[in-house]
Design an enzyme around this catalytic site. Structure first.
Site, PDB file in Angstrom:
ATOM      1  N   LYS A 111       0.858  -1.184   0.000  1.00  0.00           N
ATOM      2  CA  LYS A 111       0.000   0.000   0.000  1.00  0.00           C
ATOM      3  C   LYS A 111       0.904   1.246   0.000  1.00  0.00           C
ATOM      4  O   LYS A 111       1.860   1.306   0.750  1.00  0.00           O
ATOM      5  CB  LYS A 111      -0.881  -0.008   1.262  1.00  0.00           C
ATOM      6  CG  LYS A 111      -2.137   0.802   1.156  1.00  0.00           C
ATOM      7  CD  LYS A 111      -3.155   0.412   2.246  1.00  0.00           C
ATOM      8  CE  LYS A 111      -4.426   1.220   2.126  1.00  0.00           C
ATOM      9  NZ  LYS A 111      -5.448   0.817   3.110  1.00  0.00           N
ATOM     10  N   GLU A 163     -19.371  -4.976  10.717  1.00  0.00           N
ATOM     11  CA  GLU A 163     -20.326  -4.182  11.498  1.00  0.00           C
ATOM     12  C   GLU A 163     -21.385  -5.056  12.165  1.00  0.00           C
ATOM     13  O   GLU A 163     -21.780  -4.811  13.298  1.00  0.00           O
ATOM     14  CB  GLU A 163     -20.999  -3.159  10.591  1.00  0.00           C
ATOM     15  CG  GLU A 163     -20.099  -1.993  10.181  1.00  0.00           C
ATOM     16  CD  GLU A 163     -19.194  -2.320   9.017  1.00  0.00           C
ATOM     17  OE1 GLU A 163     -19.330  -3.410   8.443  1.00  0.00           O
ATOM     18  OE2 GLU A 163     -18.325  -1.499   8.695  1.00  0.00           O
ATOM     19  N   ARG A 170     -25.203  -1.508   7.819  1.00  0.00           N
ATOM     20  CA  ARG A 170     -24.861  -2.931   7.700  1.00  0.00           C
ATOM     21  C   ARG A 170     -25.335  -3.719   8.921  1.00  0.00           C
ATOM     22  O   ARG A 170     -25.459  -4.935   8.855  1.00  0.00           O
ATOM     23  CB  ARG A 170     -23.338  -3.112   7.593  1.00  0.00           C
ATOM     24  CG  ARG A 170     -22.767  -2.992   6.210  1.00  0.00           C
ATOM     25  CD  ARG A 170     -22.977  -4.259   5.410  1.00  0.00           C
ATOM     26  NE  ARG A 170     -22.742  -4.014   4.007  1.00  0.00           N
ATOM     27  CZ  ARG A 170     -21.526  -4.118   3.438  1.00  0.00           C
ATOM     28  NH1 ARG A 170     -20.471  -4.374   4.171  1.00  0.00           N
ATOM     29  NH2 ARG A 170     -21.388  -3.889   2.132  1.00  0.00           N
TER      30      ARG A 170
HETATM   31  C1  LIG Z   1     -18.972  -1.651   5.199  1.00  0.00           C
HETATM   32  C2  LIG Z   1     -17.742  -0.759   5.257  1.00  0.00           C
HETATM   33  N1  LIG Z   1     -17.107  -0.608   6.431  1.00  0.00           N
HETATM   34  C3  LIG Z   1     -16.014   0.170   6.513  1.00  0.00           C
HETATM   35  C4  LIG Z   1     -15.559   0.839   5.405  1.00  0.00           C
HETATM   36  C5  LIG Z   1     -14.383   1.797   5.509  1.00  0.00           C
HETATM   37  N2  LIG Z   1     -13.247   1.333   4.720  1.00  0.00           N
HETATM   38  C6  LIG Z   1     -12.979   1.802   3.526  1.00  0.00           C
HETATM   39  S1  LIG Z   1     -11.621   1.128   2.845  1.00  0.00           S
HETATM   40  C7  LIG Z   1     -11.367   0.185   4.227  1.00  0.00           C
HETATM   41  C8  LIG Z   1     -10.202  -0.736   4.307  1.00  0.00           C
HETATM   42  C9  LIG Z   1     -10.214  -1.637   3.114  1.00  0.00           C
HETATM   43  O1  LIG Z   1      -9.100  -2.490   3.201  1.00  0.00           O
HETATM   44  P1  LIG Z   1      -8.727  -3.345   1.917  1.00  0.00           P
HETATM   45  O2  LIG Z   1      -9.952  -3.962   1.368  1.00  0.00           O
HETATM   46  O3  LIG Z   1      -7.630  -4.236   2.308  1.00  0.00           O
HETATM   47  O4  LIG Z   1      -8.263  -2.266   0.841  1.00  0.00           O
HETATM   48  P2  LIG Z   1      -6.892  -1.432   0.833  1.00  0.00           P
HETATM   49  O5  LIG Z   1      -7.260  -0.048   1.303  1.00  0.00           O
HETATM   50  O6  LIG Z   1      -5.912  -2.119   1.711  1.00  0.00           O
HETATM   51  O7  LIG Z   1      -6.462  -1.429  -0.607  1.00  0.00           O
HETATM   52  C10 LIG Z   1     -12.345   0.408   5.163  1.00  0.00           C
HETATM   53  C11 LIG Z   1     -12.417  -0.233   6.495  1.00  0.00           C
HETATM   54  C12 LIG Z   1     -16.257   0.657   4.200  1.00  0.00           C
HETATM   55  N3  LIG Z   1     -15.887   1.308   3.047  1.00  0.00           N
HETATM   56  N4  LIG Z   1     -17.331  -0.141   4.144  1.00  0.00           N
HETATM   57 MG   LIG Z   2      -5.637  -4.095   2.289  1.00  0.00          MG
END
Ligand SMILES: Cc1ncc(C[n+]2csc(CCOP(=O)(O)OP(=O)(O)O)c2C)c(N)n1
Ligand SMILES: [Mg+2]
Ligand SMILES: CC(=O)[C@@H](O)[C@H](O)COP(=O)(O)O
Length: 638
Positions: A280, A367, A395
């Site tokens: 990342k 959630e 959610r």
């Molecule tokens: C239902 C929900 N909960 C929380 C979030 C907030 N959120 C956005 S991106 C993220 C982390 C995503 O991690 P990953 O899928 O590994 O993607 P990366 O950013 O590492 O590429 C979170 C918790 C969301 N978008 N949707």
């Molecule tokens: Mg990730």
């Protein structure tokens, strides 16, 4: 290459890998430059440059369907599909959306913003394809964080069962917003580290050939070690057992490896998951070095130093006020525990996590689990604080209904990002929760007028023991009233008159009150005197004050930064209707039956008709109407 001139991804088909390596560099430079001005999800997008190039090299979007999970990492996809020239407007009013948007491009086949939906959607597309006997590839790109979402696991269960031809690219960068958590993450890590054991295994086998010379004891230890290694080395056994072919782990920055594996996967029958390892923030040192999630989603910054360019804050963030108050209370009240579904950084809970590491639970993007986990804690007389964004709380609706409210459990729901959030747009506005919470029995719902009252609301909520209680607070910073040391318990259901005025009353709560007070000031110059009430309890409402206002008989206007349908204004209408008061002029201002796109909050308020000026105009119109009604009434009664 000037990536803002790219019209579509077809050019990649003829590009050599070396040329694509150069293009990856150009794209990274473009992202770092553009987002230094606009802000956005920099680190996630820097991590998927090669992956996105490889996807568009191998597949033929939009015939083949690329389904991004969360979608915050779709900027490279947007550049390759002809939207590079719009990045100066990223996440701005009427500008480029920060997530996939079907109305923006035929290449955006699925809209996201909330996590963990890609696998279900992709399976739906694959089944439709098969039923219609069409022929295209379906590829879901899901992060290791999104994989912790319950929906993703529900989908994997069905994908392995249905065995449709589809590809899942698991983008594993060991990060959610903050470092990823959970047993799935640990399993992925074991697979990641399996590479390191490969050499150990060969060394061990060499050693075991020598073992007989050292007698049986050592041989059995070596045998046990080999078995353990075997477990570690059987990568992806979790997915294979589900009936999903596992490929990987693959270096997510190696274009040759990515292209080979994607080509191999598209020829495989049934569902295939390619476990891709990425970094990342790759390509921008400050983001690469980020271990806590600071560069997940950022504001503007100085490229050279990585210093963020932030407006001077007149007051702490509401989220910070909640954290600090909980931290202070938790020192004396051992019952207090905090649960966060992967938003520790966003809700500024690092302080609490540092001081009480065993009382802060980051449960991943989960959630539903977070809500019922909190309910379970409450049955054992803990004081669980479920810290959750309004939008993501959607959610967990059934868990709040079925587990928390129905059992009348003492759970505090700290609803962050309540109201308009701005740049994240439609998928993230916190504008529905009053409508979907207000009907729930046993639930108390409150929202403060400023940061000091929020501190007292958090205190009140932790002491409240007659059931679940919601404290709503907005994204952003307080209004600068200063925060007193003293903690005051607020009487449940009590409203507060902020400004007296004889002509008419406005009922509202939260940051909207500042806008209304400004409108009241404007109206004063026109000789109109507005009473402004802080209706800080949306449920239960202050029935004594409502009855008094009904007696007064002057018009009432409710204003809310939320949906009109089922909102606070509806509650006020219901009150007067149910109490037989029908001749009162009551009107409502709020969000009328629409989703609200991305943009600055003030721009959105203007679009929604909720600025001071617009509220003042609405008040004048009501008073004019009222005086006409009075005249007519006089004529009739004379
Ligand atoms: C239902 C929900 N909960 C929380 C979030 C907030 N959120 C956005 S991106 C993220 C982390 C995503 O991690 P990953 O899928 O590994 O993607 P990366 O950013 O590492 O590429 C979170 C918790 C969301 N978008 N949707
Ligand atoms: Mg990730
Ligand atoms: C993509 C996503 O859902 C999160 O990164 C979200 O954008 C965070 O919102 P805040 O910036 O309000 O914390």
């Amino acid at each position: 290459m000037d990536v803002s001139t790219i019209k579509n991804p077809k050019f990649l088909k003829k590009m050599s890998v070396n040329q694509m390596v150069d293009l990856a560099g150009d794209i990274r430079a473009f992202l770092i430059h553009k987002l230094s001005k606009t802000g956005g999800h920099l680190a996630p997008n820097l991590g998927v440059v090669e992956l996105t190039l490889a996807l568009h090299k191998v597949f033929h979007s939009p015939t083949d369907k690329l389904v991004w999970d969360v979608g915050h990492q779709s900027y490279v996809h947007k550049i390759l599909t002809g939207r590079g020239d719009r990045f100066d407007t990223l996440r701005q009013y009427k500008g480029l959306c920060g997530f996939p948007k079907r109305s923006e491009s035929e290449h955006d086949v699925w809209e996201t913003g909330h996590s963990s939906t890609s696998l279900s959607a992709a399976l739906g597309m694959a089944v439709a394809r098969d039923l219609k006997q069409e022929n295209f590839d379906v590829v879901a790109i899901i992060g290791d964080g999104a994989l912790t979402g319950g929906m993703a696991l529900e989908a994997l269960n069905d994908i392995g069962h249905q065995k449709r031809n589809m590809i899942i690219v698991l983008n594993d960068n060991e990060m959610s917003i903050a470092p990823n958590v959970g047993a799935l993450h640990n399993m992925l890590n074991r697979i990641r580290s399996a590479n390191k054991y490969n050499r150990a295994k060969e060394d061990l086998e060499y050693l075991m050939k020598k073992i007989p010379a050292f007698g049986g004891k050592l041989a059995s230890v070596a045998e046990r070690l080999k078995d353990r290694l075997k477990y570690l080395l059987v990568s992806g056994v979790f997915f294979e057992e589900l009936g999903i072919t596992y490929l990987g782990p693959v270096d997510g920055h190696n274009l040759n490896a990515l292209i080979d594996n994607l080509n191999y996967a598209r020829k495989k029958k049934g569902p295939v998951i390619i476990h891709v390892l990425t970094q990342k923030g790759k390509g921008y040192r400050p983001a690469e070095m980020d271990e806590v999630g600071t560069w997940h989603g950022t504001g503007p910054y100085k490229i050279e130093s990585g210093a963020f360019i932030k407006p001077v804050a007149v007051a702490p963030a509401y989220s910070q006020v909640v954290n600090d108050t909980l931290q202070e209370l938790a020192r004396h009240d051992k019952r207090i525990v905090v649960i966060s579904p992967a938003m520790v950084v966003g809700s500024k809970l690092e302080g609490f996590a540092k001081e009480f590491p065993d009382r802060l639970f980051d449960v991943g993007i989960a959630e539903q689990h977070a809500a019922t986990f909190a309910a379970g804690l409450a049955t054992q007389n803990m004081k669980p604080i479920l810290s959750i964004y309004s939008t993501f709380m959607q959610r967990a609706y059934d868990q709040i209904v079925h587990d928390i409210c129905r059992q009348n459990l003492n759970v505090v729901i700290a609803v962050d990002r309540a109201g308009l959030v701005g740049a994240d747009g439609e998928t993230h506005q916190g504008i529905f929760d009053i409508g979907f919470l207000r009907s729930l029995p046993n639930l108390t719902i409150m929202m403060s007028k400023d940061e000091n009252e929020l501190r007292n609301m958090v205190y009140t909520a932790t002491r409240y023991d007659r059931g679940p209680i919601v404290v709503r607070y907005p994204r952003g910073n307080g209004i600068g009233v200063g925060i007193s040391e003293r903690l005051e318990e607020i009487q449940i259901g009590s409203w507060d008159v902020l400004r007296e005025g004889a002509d008419m009353t406005v009922l509202s709560f939260g940051p909207m009150l500042q806008i209304i007070l400004a409108a009241a000031k404007q109206l004063e110059t026109d000789g109109i005197h507005l009473r402004v009430v802080n209706a800080r309890f949306i449920k239960p409402m202050d029935h004594l004050m409502l009855a008094d206002l009904g007696e007064l008989g002057t018009p009432i206007l409710t204003v809310e930064e939320g949906m009109l349908a089922g909102g606070f204004g509806s509650a006020v209408l219901e009150y007067y209707h149910d109490h037989g008061i029908h001749d009162l002029m009551i009107e409502r201002m709020g969000i009328d039956d629409c989703f609200v796109e991305h943009g600055g909050v003030n721009e959105l308020l203007n679009e929604l008709g909720l600025t001071s000026k617009q509220i003042a105009t609405h008040v004048k119109r009501m008073l004019k109407q009222q005086s006409k009604k009075n005249v007519v009434r006089k004529v009739i009664t004379s």
